[in-house]
Design an enzyme around this catalytic site. Structure first.
Site, PDB file in Angstrom:
ATOM      1  N   CYS A  11       0.821  -1.218   0.000  1.00  0.00           N
ATOM      2  CA  CYS A  11       0.000   0.000   0.000  1.00  0.00           C
ATOM      3  C   CYS A  11       0.850   1.261   0.000  1.00  0.00           C
ATOM      4  O   CYS A  11       2.038   1.236   0.290  1.00  0.00           O
ATOM      5  CB  CYS A  11      -0.890   0.027   1.232  1.00  0.00           C
ATOM      6  SG  CYS A  11      -1.874  -1.445   1.405  1.00  0.00           S
ATOM      7  N   GLY A  37      -0.221  -0.089  -5.032  1.00  0.00           N
ATOM      8  CA  GLY A  37      -1.503  -0.746  -4.798  1.00  0.00           C
ATOM      9  C   GLY A  37      -2.517  -0.354  -5.841  1.00  0.00           C
ATOM     10  O   GLY A  37      -2.728   0.831  -6.079  1.00  0.00           O
ATOM     11  N   ASN A 111      -0.232   1.573   6.032  1.00  0.00           N
ATOM     12  CA  ASN A 111       0.589   0.741   5.142  1.00  0.00           C
ATOM     13  C   ASN A 111       1.430  -0.195   5.992  1.00  0.00           C
ATOM     14  O   ASN A 111       2.194   0.245   6.834  1.00  0.00           O
ATOM     15  CB  ASN A 111       1.496   1.660   4.295  1.00  0.00           C
ATOM     16  CG  ASN A 111       2.547   0.881   3.505  1.00  0.00           C
ATOM     17  OD1 ASN A 111       3.619   1.393   3.234  1.00  0.00           O
ATOM     18  ND2 ASN A 111       2.262  -0.341   3.141  1.00  0.00           N
ATOM     19  N   GLY A 112       1.277  -1.499   5.752  1.00  0.00           N
ATOM     20  CA  GLY A 112       2.064  -2.466   6.515  1.00  0.00           C
ATOM     21  C   GLY A 112       1.191  -3.631   6.929  1.00  0.00           C
ATOM     22  O   GLY A 112       0.076  -3.790   6.443  1.00  0.00           O
ATOM     23  N   TYR A 251      12.850  -3.760  -5.385  1.00  0.00           N
ATOM     24  CA  TYR A 251      11.729  -3.911  -6.317  1.00  0.00           C
ATOM     25  C   TYR A 251      10.590  -2.901  -6.154  1.00  0.00           C
ATOM     26  O   TYR A 251      10.085  -2.362  -7.140  1.00  0.00           O
ATOM     27  CB  TYR A 251      11.154  -5.330  -6.179  1.00  0.00           C
ATOM     28  CG  TYR A 251       9.838  -5.509  -6.903  1.00  0.00           C
ATOM     29  CD1 TYR A 251       9.813  -5.695  -8.280  1.00  0.00           C
ATOM     30  CD2 TYR A 251       8.623  -5.447  -6.223  1.00  0.00           C
ATOM     31  CE1 TYR A 251       8.603  -5.831  -8.951  1.00  0.00           C
ATOM     32  CE2 TYR A 251       7.417  -5.581  -6.884  1.00  0.00           C
ATOM     33  CZ  TYR A 251       7.408  -5.769  -8.247  1.00  0.00           C
ATOM     34  OH  TYR A 251       6.230  -5.886  -8.916  1.00  0.00           O
TER      35      TYR A 251
HETATM   36  P1  AMP Z   1       7.282 -14.825 -10.200  1.00  0.00           P
HETATM   37  O1  AMP Z   1       6.705 -15.029 -11.556  1.00  0.00           O
HETATM   38  O2  AMP Z   1       6.324 -15.254  -9.113  1.00  0.00           O
HETATM   39  O3  AMP Z   1       8.650 -15.439 -10.025  1.00  0.00           O
HETATM   40  O4  AMP Z   1       7.436 -13.258  -9.977  1.00  0.00           O
HETATM   41  C1  AMP Z   1       8.628 -12.588 -10.276  1.00  0.00           C
HETATM   42  C2  AMP Z   1       8.323 -11.346 -11.060  1.00  0.00           C
HETATM   43  O5  AMP Z   1       7.382 -10.540 -10.360  1.00  0.00           O
HETATM   44  C3  AMP Z   1       9.553 -10.497 -11.271  1.00  0.00           C
HETATM   45  O6  AMP Z   1       9.501 -10.007 -12.601  1.00  0.00           O
HETATM   46  C4  AMP Z   1       9.444  -9.357 -10.263  1.00  0.00           C
HETATM   47  O7  AMP Z   1       9.807  -8.125 -10.859  1.00  0.00           O
HETATM   48  C5  AMP Z   1       7.986  -9.331  -9.893  1.00  0.00           C
HETATM   49  N1  AMP Z   1       7.762  -9.313  -8.428  1.00  0.00           N
HETATM   50  C6  AMP Z   1       8.590  -9.655  -7.451  1.00  0.00           C
HETATM   51  N2  AMP Z   1       8.001  -9.538  -6.232  1.00  0.00           N
HETATM   52  C7  AMP Z   1       6.752  -9.107  -6.468  1.00  0.00           C
HETATM   53  C8  AMP Z   1       5.641  -8.782  -5.638  1.00  0.00           C
HETATM   54  N3  AMP Z   1       5.676  -8.936  -4.302  1.00  0.00           N
HETATM   55  N4  AMP Z   1       4.524  -8.324  -6.240  1.00  0.00           N
HETATM   56  C9  AMP Z   1       4.474  -8.206  -7.584  1.00  0.00           C
HETATM   57  N5  AMP Z   1       5.455  -8.520  -8.415  1.00  0.00           N
HETATM   58  C10 AMP Z   1       6.595  -8.963  -7.872  1.00  0.00           C
END
Ligand code: AMP
Length: 472
Positions: A11, A37, A111-112, A251
């Protein structure tokens, strides 16, 4: 990346005091926090002592139109963009929460994740409290309302002292805005100025977006009482070691933000440089997984002396309302969001740089689609360590068993992804790239060093702490 993997950001909060266009500025600031979000958005504004709200499901620009903003006059406002890490979907869980209690009105944006929300909620329910939302933030409202303290400020302080885990909270009540950050400092929160007004936001980029200037980070364990005369700082909470979320810098946060003193863009470029030094490979082109992998890919390409190319193109138009292909054409998967660029990858040895691998589904599909587009070799370079544990502090990660690096060792991950090689950074390299004292970070998702253990409800210890996959 995000939607393709079914994961989302957490968030973002934005607050402003002393601006005749408070709600409109909040609207703009929330737009700059939209990456944190996309499930819902809301604003509570104050005029002549009365609080008025507008909330809705969807993106900021879907929730607010001219009429909605016109109905939110006043010189102070708080806003929230939501992706629920706790609590299910639905309008009732969209913040800020506006409550009426015996001392008047109170609005909270949070947020949290409160790690002890379960037991606290149970305790409050035993005392007769009725909860209308599944979000952990409602616990805060009840703690304030049931406190024995006399003043609102003391009630708030008592409530914050009872909750544990990660919280950055904005509270609008009476003629003040309260901004508070948990003593560990998991999530970012910054203070800024816009003309004579005061602003508070999850990220510095949102303050700059509304043409404000950043004053400083709100410190872990600090509570600011902000009225038109400016902020008054209190330190009413027990001290804790600093544990800023390292994944914000890897990220989550925007690359044009500074979080926890880290220039996010520069740090991500350094992560890529380090990857190139540690895990070089012979290749013809370095391509990012846009957008979050782009700065690290640039750092990699520059250090390795390999040309940088846009070998994956990202669609910016796949929103929540995009109609998923039917089962017969379902194999699209991540291609809805990412397309290979044949002219960059065909006949080439390709290095793909991404910020992280969570379940591994995105990377697996990327390798497959690059090969189909003619890449002769595909080497994955990941600008963070293998993610082996879930986050308990506000980032939506799947359960441990769904994390590919929990299930498989590196050779098997390579096999699973069908890549020619895969390399991740070590946590020490990541800490170093962030600069300063590396111990100030929470890196539990990579190291298993959880600063606070989550507490399930006593009655149903088996209930998963996080939403089951696929919901919301
Ligand atoms: P996955 O397909 O589950 O391995 O997700 C990895 C991809 O999602 C990478 O391209 C990351 O940039 C992105 N990513 C990593 N952590 C998150 C997160 N918590 N929420 C959304 N996207 C994420």
């Amino acid at each position: 990346m995000g939607e393709a993997s079914g994961l989302h950001h957490e968030c973002g909060v934005f607050g402003i005091v002393g601006d005749p266009d408070a709600a409109r500025i909040a609207y703009l600031g929330m737009h700059a926090l939209q990456h944190r979000g996309q499930d819902g958005a809301g604003i509570v504004a104050r005029q002549d002592g009365a609080l008025v709200e507008h909330r809705g499901e969807g993106l900021v620009h879907e929730v607010f139109d001219e009429a909605a903003l016109r109905a939110l006059p006043g010189d102070s406002a708080i806003g929230h963009v939501r992706y629920g890490t706790m609590g299910g979907p639905g309008l009732q869980n969209v913040q800020p929460f506006l409550a009426r209690w015996r001392q008047g009105q109170l609005a909270v944006a949070h947020n949290g994740t409160l790690t002890n929300a379960g037991p606290l909620r149970e305790e409050l329910e035993e005392r007769g409290a009725i909860f209308t939302r599944s979000s952990d933030t409602e616990v805060l409202l009840h703690l304030v309302a049931t406190s024995e303290q006399k003043t609102l400020m003391n009630r708030l302080i008592e409530a914050f002292n009872r909750v544990e885990g990660a919280w950055c909270a904005l509270v609008l009540a009476g003629d003040t805005l309260v901004a508070a950050r948990d003593p560990w400092g998991f999530r970012p929160l910054v203070l800024g100025r816009r003309g004579t007004a005061w602003v508070v936001a999850s990220e510095s980029a949102a303050i700059e977006f509304v043409q404000g200037t950043v004053v400083r980070e709100i410190e872990p364990g600090e509570l600011l009482i902000i009225d038109e005369d400016g902020p008054q700082s209190l330190r009413p909470f027990a001290r804790r070691p600093r544990r800023a979320c390292i994944f914000e810098a890897i990220y989550f946060a925007r690359p044009d933000s500074t979080v926890f003193g880290v220039d996010v863009y520069a740090a991500r470029v350094r992560l890529g440089e380090r990857l190139a030094q540690r895990y070089p490979t012979r290749a013809d082109v370095v391509i990012p997984v846009p957008d979050s992998g782009s700065p690290a890919a640039l750092g990699f390409a520059q250090t390795a002396g390999i040309p940088f190319g846009m070998g994956l193109l990202r669609s910016h138009y796949v929103g929540r309302t995009f109609i998923e292909p039917t089962q017969r054409i379902r194999d699209f998967g991540v291609r809805l969001k990412l397309q290979p660029n044949r002219s960059v990858v065909a006949g080439k040895r390709v290095v793909v740089v991404d910020d992280s691998i969570v379940r591994g589904t995105t990377a697996q599909k990327i390798v497959r689609m690059l090969r189909a587009a003619g890449a002769v070799e595909v080497h994955l370079r990941i600008a963070s360590p293998p993610m082996t544990g879930p986050c308990h502090y506000g980032i939506d990660t799947p359960e441990r068993g769904d994390l590919v690096a929990h299930r498989l060792d590196l050779p098997r991950i390579r096999q699973f992804l069908d890549a020619d090689s895969v390399a991740y950074l070590e946590i020490e390299d990541v800490r170093e790239a962030m600069g300063g004292d590396g111990s100030r970070f929470c890196d539990a998702c990579f190291t298993g060093n959880y600063p606070v253990e989550p507490m399930p409800r006593r009655g149903d210890a088996q209930v998963p702490l996080f939403r089951p996959r696929g919901e919301g």
